[in-house]
Design a protein around this motif. Structure first.
Motif, short mmCIF file in Angstrom:
data_model
loop_
_atom_site.label_atom_id
_atom_site.label_comp_id
_atom_site.label_asym_id
_atom_site.label_seq_id
_atom_site.Cartn_x
_atom_site.Cartn_y
_atom_site.Cartn_z
N ARG A 130 36.24 24.81 40.29
CA ARG A 130 37.44 24.17 40.84
C ARG A 130 37.16 23.70 42.27
NH1 ARG A 130 42.93 24.95 39.34
NH2 ARG A 130 44.03 23.08 40.04
N PHE A 131 37.53 22.46 42.54
CA PHE A 131 37.40 21.83 43.87
C PHE A 131 35.93 21.62 44.29
CE2 PHE A 131 41.50 24.16 44.05
CZ PHE A 131 42.33 23.06 44.03
N HIS A 132 35.01 21.73 43.37
CA HIS A 132 33.64 21.28 43.59
C HIS A 132 33.51 19.89 42.98
CE1 HIS A 132 31.40 25.11 44.86
NE2 HIS A 132 32.70 25.38 44.89
N SER A 133 32.43 19.20 43.29
CA SER A 133 32.33 17.78 42.94
C SER A 133 31.47 17.49 41.72
CB SER A 133 31.78 16.98 44.13
OG SER A 133 32.78 16.71 45.06
N VAL A 134 31.84 16.39 41.07
CA VAL A 134 30.96 15.66 40.18
C VAL A 134 30.58 14.39 40.95
CG1 VAL A 134 30.74 14.33 38.06
CG2 VAL A 134 31.93 16.55 38.04
N ALA A 135 29.33 14.26 41.32
CA ALA A 135 28.88 13.07 42.05
C ALA A 135 28.35 12.05 41.04
CB ALA A 135 27.79 13.44 43.05
N ILE A 136 28.65 10.78 41.28
CA ILE A 136 28.23 9.72 40.36
C ILE A 136 27.38 8.71 41.14
CG2 ILE A 136 28.96 8.05 38.63
CD1 ILE A 136 31.65 9.46 38.52
N LEU A 137 26.18 8.49 40.64
CA LEU A 137 25.21 7.62 41.30
C LEU A 137 24.77 6.55 40.31
CD1 LEU A 137 23.22 7.00 43.66
CD2 LEU A 137 21.72 8.79 42.75
N GLY A 138 25.47 5.42 40.32
CA GLY A 138 25.14 4.39 39.35
C GLY A 138 26.04 3.18 39.47
N PHE A 139 25.67 2.11 38.76
CA PHE A 139 26.45 0.89 38.77
C PHE A 139 27.67 1.06 37.86
CE2 PHE A 139 27.40 -3.51 37.41
CZ PHE A 139 27.60 -4.08 38.66
N ASN A 140 28.68 0.25 38.11
CA ASN A 140 29.95 0.29 37.39
C ASN A 140 29.74 0.22 35.88
OD1 ASN A 140 30.11 -0.47 40.07
ND2 ASN A 140 31.90 -1.74 39.81
N SER A 141 30.43 1.09 35.16
CA SER A 141 30.26 1.16 33.71
C SER A 141 31.36 2.04 33.13
CB SER A 141 28.90 1.77 33.37
OG SER A 141 28.87 3.13 33.80
N PRO A 142 31.55 1.99 31.79
CA PRO A 142 32.50 2.92 31.17
C PRO A 142 32.13 4.38 31.45
CG PRO A 142 31.95 1.17 29.63
CD PRO A 142 31.03 1.01 30.82
N GLU A 143 30.82 4.67 31.52
CA GLU A 143 30.38 6.04 31.82
C GLU A 143 30.84 6.48 33.20
OE1 GLU A 143 27.52 4.30 28.79
OE2 GLU A 143 28.44 3.61 30.67
N TRP A 144 30.83 5.56 34.17
CA TRP A 144 31.31 5.87 35.53
C TRP A 144 32.78 6.26 35.47
CZ3 TRP A 144 33.62 6.36 40.07
CH2 TRP A 144 32.87 6.41 41.26
#
Length: 695
Positions: A130-144
């Protein structure tokens, strides 16, 4: 499996208790905390009763008081509540479209919600706290999108990382936000994380999309594998987490660019996201799907708040259909996506609009004499009409003819045949760019805000528009100026439901940004007209203060130089603590189609400028190496004209130089959204600048 389920439930119960009671933290002497951001339990101990919620905090697991205004008092809701409302209303409508093997694949809102639900359970299975992050490193996409929504459903915080970041820059953000899981687009981004994984104590897993694994590693999954991991997590477990979430808790972290120091993590609450998605977009006349389903193209970095609020959260709120551009969108493929998607609304940062303008001018320069004359005639008619005070069309036949013969064809070539709203944000846009598009019957509606206001706090739109203005404060929000000068320019300050919770782990920076009365200080200079339209006139930190103590705003002078000299691509004014002003200039050059980096070849428009003044140059290097007499004389004459228009001699540009290469992201002069990084330019071209001021 029963044991792991019991462990997960116990962990959830513990985390919920922490979120409710906000137990006292153990702080070192250097981590003293102000009264404004004390945790609940500390305040209860201090006063003996539950205190009012603070307006700001620096802890990801704290809550804040919402700035509810009676004029726009939407009931606060969470991201999940917003999405659930959308599924109930727009479930069968297409939400996302992405190209796979040359064909558009579409996902409905109902499918989008179900995928986000599955992702949330998989994040829990991987140990998202809880309150920790999911970081996303990538170009725009449905997965993002699915990763972002799933992270929030699971009680985490979504944190975007720019794809242009170095491994060390990625490490700073992933460590600071306590990323438990990082979602990466491809092998290139995965390699960055593999280099720093051992130094990320909170990181439990990495998920890869858009690429297959070249080799297996522990806790490394493909997106397909990831989406099946949480199948054994009961729906009731996820429901418990979702029902425990509050609108005044953090769900999004947006990191500032770091051009003036370490990047700051701006914490945005559920209410920041859901309220802004609803009201800022409507101020810009975005329509709910039951009236007209808006179509937009997603291509700007989602780690930046402008794209995230426009593409992702507003898309959910109003049932918009989002088409994803190709990763090389800004290298030339964007127009192809626009033609296929036929957006009803489009947003670009100023540099994107400038590049479109330069491309159209280049195309025009290569046209025959008659085509040039017809284009010039049509543009002058439209500009005259659009600039007229009344806005009325005194010669409607001419206007319709110009639109039929010229403007409609240009809009079609750009993919804007169905586009009714064209937005510009994230940086100031030049007069030249505004007028160019106005002459094509494409008014650019400016939006103004910052990461700390969840994106747009002020909006222009079809019914709220004045040239050069970024519109009015969104209904329910307020703007005021402080420390106004004699001309009515002062620092712009914000109040409203858009205003962020605070900077993660940065109490001093938060207190610098939010004053004792709770107003957020922007650091930008602006003025308000009698009708409440805001005009941004400069930035306090960019304000040049000469050795004589004179304050000089650089942007108006830079814009004037580019207006006088069509060959100039970028102009940066120098003079802080100096005896006089000087300027760095770059020339318009063609871009490399593969890298989007500037080449040595002048654009068609720049070559045309050279021919008119008697120069045969076709390359930047030819002009700089020989100090081309015709070009340098023309530049000096343009600088002289700018100086003549200035109100005081202290604003005169006394020296200038032409650089060998145009500014770019790869060169370090622009940030990810193509905003000028002035400090980086000062450092990179230190020798050239020093030469101006040698005795």
């Amino acid at each position: 499996m029963a044991g792991s389920e019991e462990t997960l439930k116990k962990k959830l119960q513990d985390e919920n208790e922490m979120a409710e009671s906000h137990e006292t933290r153990t702080l070192t002497d250097k981590q003293k905390i102000s009264k404004e951001s004390l945790t609940y339990s500390e305040k209860i101990q201090d006063k003996g009763k539950e205190p009012p919620e603070p307006l700001w905090t620096t802890f990801a697991d704290s809550v804040v008081k919402l700035r509810i205004d009676h004029s726009c008092s939407q009931t606060p809701i969470t991201v999940h509540q917003m999405f659930k409302e959308t599924v109930d209303k727009y479930g069968p409508l297409n939400a996302m479209a992405s190209k796979k093997n040359g064909k558009w694949e579409k996902i409905t809102f109902a499918e989008y919600y179900n995928l986000s639900w599955k992702a949330a359970k998989s994040f829990l299975k991987l140990g998202l706290e809880r309150f920790h992050s999911v970081a996303i490193l990538g170009f725009n996409s449905p997965e993002w999108f699915v990763s972002a929504v799933g992270a929030i459903f699971a009680g985490g915080i979504v944190t975007g990382i720019y794809t242009t970041n170095s491994p060390e820059a990625c490490h700073y953000i992933a460590y600071d936000c306590k990323a438990n899981i990082i979602v990466v687009e491809n092998q290139k981004q995965l390699d960055k994380i593999m280099q720093i994984w051992s130094r990320l104590p909170y990181l439990k897993a990495v998920v890869l999309y858009n690429d297959s694994l070249s080799e297996r590693h522990p806790n490394l999954y493909t997106m397909e594998e990831f989406m099946e991991l949480g199948n054994e997590i009961p729906d009731a477990t996820l429901n418990d987490i979702i029902s425990s979430q509050k609108p005044n808790q953090c769900c999004v972290l947006v990191y500032t660019s770091g051009t003036t120091g370490k990047p700051k993590g701006a914490m945005l609450s559920h209410d920041n996201i859901t309220w802004t998605a609803a009201h800022a977009s409507r101020a810009g006349d975005m329509q709910p799907a039951e009236i007209q389903q808006e179509i937009i193209v997603s291509y700007l970095p989602l780690s930046h708040i402008a794209a995230q609020i426009y593409d992702l959260w507003t898309g959910i709120k109003w049932g918009e259909q989002v088409y994803f551009a190709e990763p090389d969108a800004l290298k030339g493929s964007l127009v192809n996506t626009l033609k296929e998607a036929q957006p009803t609304s489009h947003m670009g940062v100023p540099r994107v609009w400038e590049k479109i303008m330069e491309k159209l001018k280049d195309t025009s320069a290569q046209s025959g004499f008659m085509k040039k004359k017809v284009l010039s005639w049509a543009m002058s008619i439209s500009l005259e009409r659009n600039l007229s005070c009344s806005g009325s069309d005194l010669k409607p036949f001419r206007t319709r003819l110009a639109d039929y013969l010229v403007h409609a064809k240009i809009r079609s070539a750009l993919g804007f045949s169905h586009c009714q709203k064209h937005f510009s944000g994230a940086a100031p846009v030049t007069t030249e760019t505004l007028d160019f598009f106005l002459s094509l019957n494409i008014p650019l509606y400016q939006a103004y805000g910052m990461s700390e206001t969840t994106g747009p706090h002020c909006m222009s739109g079809p019914y709220v528009y004045r040239r050069h203005s970024c519109g009015k404060a969104v209904p329910g929000c307020k703007v005021k100026l402080v420390n106004e000068d004699a001309d009515g320019n002062g620092e712009i300050c914000f109040w409203g439901r858009t205003v962020f919770m605070g900077y993660l782990n940065m109490e001093d920076k938060t207190k610098e940004a939010i004053d004792d009365d709770g107003w957020l200080h922007s650091g930008d200079l602006g003025r308000l007209d009698k009708d409440g339209f805001l005009y941004v006139t400069g930035r306090i930190k960019e304000l040049i203060i000469t050795a004589g103590g004179e304050n000089v705003p650089p942007i108006p002078i830079e814009d004037e130089v580019k207006k006088e000299l069509p060959i100039v691509s970028n102009a940066m004014l120098i003079g802080d603590q100096k005896k006089f002003l000087s300027m760095l200039l770059t020339l318009k050059s063609a871009l490399d189609p593969d890298t989007s980096d500037p080449t040595d070849n002048l654009t068609e428009q720049a070559r045309e400028f050279c021919q008119k003044i008697g120069s045969k140059a076709t390359k930047v290097s030819e002009i700089v190496a020989t100090r081309d007499q015709a070009v340098y004389q023309a530049i000096q004459e343009g600088i002289d004209r700018v100086n003549m228009k200035s109100t005081a001699s202290v604003q005169h540009i006394q020296k200038w130089t032409v650089l060998e290469r145009d500014f770019s992201i790869s060169g370090g002069e622009f940030g990810p959204t193509m905003k000028l990084k002035r400090l980086a330019v000062l450092e990179k071209y230190k020798d050239e600048i020093d030469s101006f001021y040698k005795e």
